[in-house]
Design a protein around this motif. Structure first.
Motif, PDB file in Angstrom:
ATOM      1  N   PRO A 100       8.124   8.733   7.599  1.00 49.66           N
ATOM      2  CA  PRO A 100       8.368   8.979   6.174  1.00 49.66           C
ATOM      3  C   PRO A 100       7.741   7.868   5.317  1.00 49.66           C
ATOM      4  N   PHE A 101       7.318   8.238   4.118  1.00 53.53           N
ATOM      5  CA  PHE A 101       6.627   7.308   3.232  1.00 53.53           C
ATOM      6  C   PHE A 101       7.156   7.454   1.811  1.00 53.53           C
ATOM      7  N   LEU A 102       7.038   6.392   1.045  1.00 53.32           N
ATOM      8  CA  LEU A 102       7.428   6.415  -0.360  1.00 53.32           C
ATOM      9  C   LEU A 102       6.276   6.972  -1.195  1.00 53.32           C
ATOM     10  N   VAL A 103       6.607   7.774  -2.194  1.00 53.07           N
ATOM     11  CA  VAL A 103       5.625   8.281  -3.152  1.00 53.07           C
ATOM     12  C   VAL A 103       6.103   7.939  -4.557  1.00 53.07           C
ATOM     13  N   VAL A 104       5.192   7.455  -5.390  1.00 48.79           N
ATOM     14  CA  VAL A 104       5.547   7.166  -6.782  1.00 48.79           C
ATOM     15  C   VAL A 104       4.388   7.578  -7.690  1.00 48.79           C
ATOM     16  N   ASN A 105       4.719   8.223  -8.783  1.00 50.94           N
ATOM     17  CA  ASN A 105       3.706   8.599  -9.771  1.00 50.94           C
ATOM     18  C   ASN A 105       3.192   7.348 -10.477  1.00 50.94           C
ATOM     19  N   SER A 106       1.892   7.270 -10.665  1.00 53.38           N
ATOM     20  CA  SER A 106       1.321   6.093 -11.321  1.00 53.38           C
ATOM     21  C   SER A 106       1.655   6.029 -12.801  1.00 53.38           C
ATOM     22  N   PHE A 109       6.920   4.199 -15.818  1.00 55.03           N
ATOM     23  CA  PHE A 109       7.250   2.778 -15.915  1.00 55.03           C
ATOM     24  C   PHE A 109       8.726   2.657 -15.579  1.00 55.03           C
ATOM     25  N   THR A 110       9.059   1.806 -14.617  1.00 55.24           N
ATOM     26  CA  THR A 110      10.435   1.751 -14.149  1.00 55.24           C
ATOM     27  C   THR A 110      10.748   0.392 -13.546  1.00 55.24           C
ATOM     28  N   ASP A 111      12.036   0.072 -13.499  1.00 49.57           N
ATOM     29  CA  ASP A 111      12.473  -1.115 -12.763  1.00 49.57           C
ATOM     30  C   ASP A 111      13.272  -0.703 -11.527  1.00 49.57           C
ATOM     31  N   TYR A 112      13.037   0.520 -11.051  1.00 48.49           N
ATOM     32  CA  TYR A 112      13.727   0.967  -9.845  1.00 48.49           C
ATOM     33  C   TYR A 112      13.407  -0.001  -8.697  1.00 48.49           C
ATOM     34  N   PRO A 113      14.422  -0.417  -7.942  1.00 48.05           N
ATOM     35  CA  PRO A 113      14.191  -1.351  -6.819  1.00 48.05           C
ATOM     36  C   PRO A 113      13.690  -0.607  -5.581  1.00 48.05           C
ATOM     37  N   PHE A 114      12.388  -0.593  -5.391  1.00 50.15           N
ATOM     38  CA  PHE A 114      11.790   0.186  -4.304  1.00 50.15           C
ATOM     39  C   PHE A 114      12.322  -0.197  -2.926  1.00 50.15           C
ATOM     40  N   ALA A 115      12.812  -1.420  -2.779  1.00 49.80           N
ATOM     41  CA  ALA A 115      13.352  -1.834  -1.484  1.00 49.80           C
ATOM     42  C   ALA A 115      14.520  -0.960  -1.053  1.00 49.80           C
ATOM     43  N   GLU A 116      15.212  -0.344  -2.013  1.00 48.35           N
ATOM     44  CA  GLU A 116      16.348   0.524  -1.691  1.00 48.35           C
ATOM     45  C   GLU A 116      15.928   1.728  -0.855  1.00 48.35           C
ATOM     46  N   LEU A 117      14.666   2.088  -0.907  1.00 47.76           N
ATOM     47  CA  LEU A 117      14.193   3.274  -0.198  1.00 47.76           C
ATOM     48  C   LEU A 117      13.662   2.963   1.197  1.00 47.76           C
ATOM     49  N   ARG A 118      13.674   1.703   1.571  1.00 47.94           N
ATOM     50  CA  ARG A 118      13.209   1.319   2.903  1.00 47.94           C
ATOM     51  C   ARG A 118      14.353   1.491   3.896  1.00 47.94           C
ATOM     52  N   ARG A 119      14.734   2.725   4.105  1.00 43.76           N
ATOM     53  CA  ARG A 119      15.835   3.050   5.016  1.00 43.76           C
ATOM     54  C   ARG A 119      15.522   4.389   5.678  1.00 43.76           C
ATOM     55  N   PRO A 120      16.194   4.700   6.774  1.00 43.98           N
ATOM     56  CA  PRO A 120      15.904   5.961   7.474  1.00 43.98           C
ATOM     57  C   PRO A 120      16.104   7.173   6.569  1.00 43.98           C
ATOM     58  N   LEU A 121      15.234   8.150   6.727  1.00 42.90           N
ATOM     59  CA  LEU A 121      15.311   9.389   5.957  1.00 42.90           C
ATOM     60  C   LEU A 121      15.999  10.453   6.803  1.00 42.90           C
ATOM     61  N   THR A 122      17.017  11.082   6.244  1.00 40.57           N
ATOM     62  CA  THR A 122      17.650  12.220   6.911  1.00 40.57           C
ATOM     63  C   THR A 122      17.198  13.476   6.178  1.00 40.57           C
ATOM     64  N   THR A 159      16.447  15.036 -14.005  1.00 42.76           N
ATOM     65  CA  THR A 159      14.989  15.119 -13.968  1.00 42.76           C
ATOM     66  C   THR A 159      14.441  14.315 -12.792  1.00 42.76           C
ATOM     67  N   TYR A 160      13.483  14.891 -12.099  1.00 42.12           N
ATOM     68  CA  TYR A 160      12.816  14.167 -11.015  1.00 42.12           C
ATOM     69  C   TYR A 160      12.020  13.011 -11.605  1.00 42.12           C
ATOM     70  N   SER A 161      12.242  11.827 -11.067  1.00 49.57           N
ATOM     71  CA  SER A 161      11.668  10.610 -11.653  1.00 49.57           C
ATOM     72  C   SER A 161      10.208  10.391 -11.287  1.00 49.57           C
ATOM     73  N   GLY A 162       9.709  11.104 -10.269  1.00 49.25           N
ATOM     74  CA  GLY A 162       8.380  10.784  -9.757  1.00 49.25           C
ATOM     75  C   GLY A 162       8.432   9.729  -8.676  1.00 49.25           C
ATOM     76  N   ILE A 163       9.640   9.464  -8.151  1.00 49.22           N
ATOM     77  CA  ILE A 163       9.832   8.517  -7.041  1.00 49.22           C
ATOM     78  C   ILE A 163      10.539   9.268  -5.920  1.00 49.22           C
ATOM     79  N   ALA A 164      10.004   9.189  -4.709  1.00 54.30           N
ATOM     80  CA  ALA A 164      10.608   9.917  -3.588  1.00 54.30           C
ATOM     81  C   ALA A 164      10.198   9.289  -2.275  1.00 54.30           C
ATOM     82  N   VAL A 165      10.955   9.609  -1.240  1.00 54.69           N
ATOM     83  CA  VAL A 165      10.531   9.378   0.141  1.00 54.69           C
ATOM     84  C   VAL A 165      10.336  10.751   0.762  1.00 54.69           C
TER      85      VAL A 165
END
Length: 223
Positions: A100-106, A109-122, A159-165
């Motif tokens: 699994p990989f992280l995807v973000v729209n270019s 503009f956000t301060d979402y902490p991307f490290a939160e998504l570095r976890r197993p995907l179910t 609304t979908y933020s444009g950030i996903a795994v």
């Protein structure tokens, strides 16, 4: 975990800025939009990032190079013709690997902490959702516990933020070419295989001159 930044859009609503500059390189407070993501991804522990591009894409490669100055290894997926979100990710899968990989729209503009998504995907996908902005009041999806469902009439939507795994398995059976991501997500939602979360921090879809000015103000305030 690798990351992908979606950077192939033309940014037509930001013309004339994007007539000669690709949208990811439009500057906010003197810094190209895409660099905010690159620095945040590096801070979050990502080291390998794939960037797709189409419109004026060589400018993106020339500006960012191999990513060494950001502490990243950048690789590029060039699209002769825009492949839309789904087709663009499918083309880039060989660069993203089997996990699994992280995807973000270019263009957010956000301060979402991307490290939160570095976890197993179910499941097949995990989406970050935000409150509906004024320019998109109807929203996209519903969050029921930690499961994401298609928006239903009468239910509160987000609304979908444009950030996903995303799991590469989401694209099983897809053929090369231009296609959207949303139908794949909705199919996976119907099978209960999309998780999600609500994010209440800073988030702006930089899709107009007014919202670009909004981000300029946010950056000025934070300084």
């Amino acid at each position: 975990m690798r990351a992908m930044i979606l950077a192939a859009g033309k940014g037509e609503r930001l013309r004339p800025l994007t007539l000669h500059t690709p949208k990811p390189l439009v500057r906010v407070a003197g810094v190209p939009l895409i660099e905010y993501h690159l620095r945040a991804l590096a801070t979050a522990g990502f080291t390998e990032v794939v960037i797709n591009h189409a419109w004026l894409g060589q400018q993106i490669e020339d500006h960012l190079g191999d990513g060494e100055r950001f502490g990243l290894d950048l690789r590029y997926s060039a699209e002769g013709e825009p492949l839309e979100t789904g087709g663009g990710i499918l083309q880039a899968l060989p660069l993203l690997g089997d996990a699994p990989f992280l995807v973000v729209n270019s263009d957010i503009f956000t301060d979402y902490p991307f490290a939160e998504l570095r976890r197993p995907l179910t499941g097949l996908a995990h989406l970050v959702l935000v409150d509906n902005p004024a320019h998109h009041p109807v929203g996209d999806f519903c969050l029921e516990g930690d499961r994401v469902r298609d928006a239903r009439e009468g239910q509160p939507s987000l609304t979908y933020s444009g950030i996903a795994v995303l799991s590469p398995g989401l694209f099983a059976g897809c053929q090369p070419g231009a296609f959207k991501l949303a139908p794949l997500l909705r199919n996976a939602m119907a099978a209960g295989r999309v998780s999600g979360e609500s994010f209440a921090g800073r988030w702006v879809d930089v899709g107009s001159h007014e919202r670009l000015a909004e981000v300029e103000q946010l950056v000025a305030q934070s300084r």
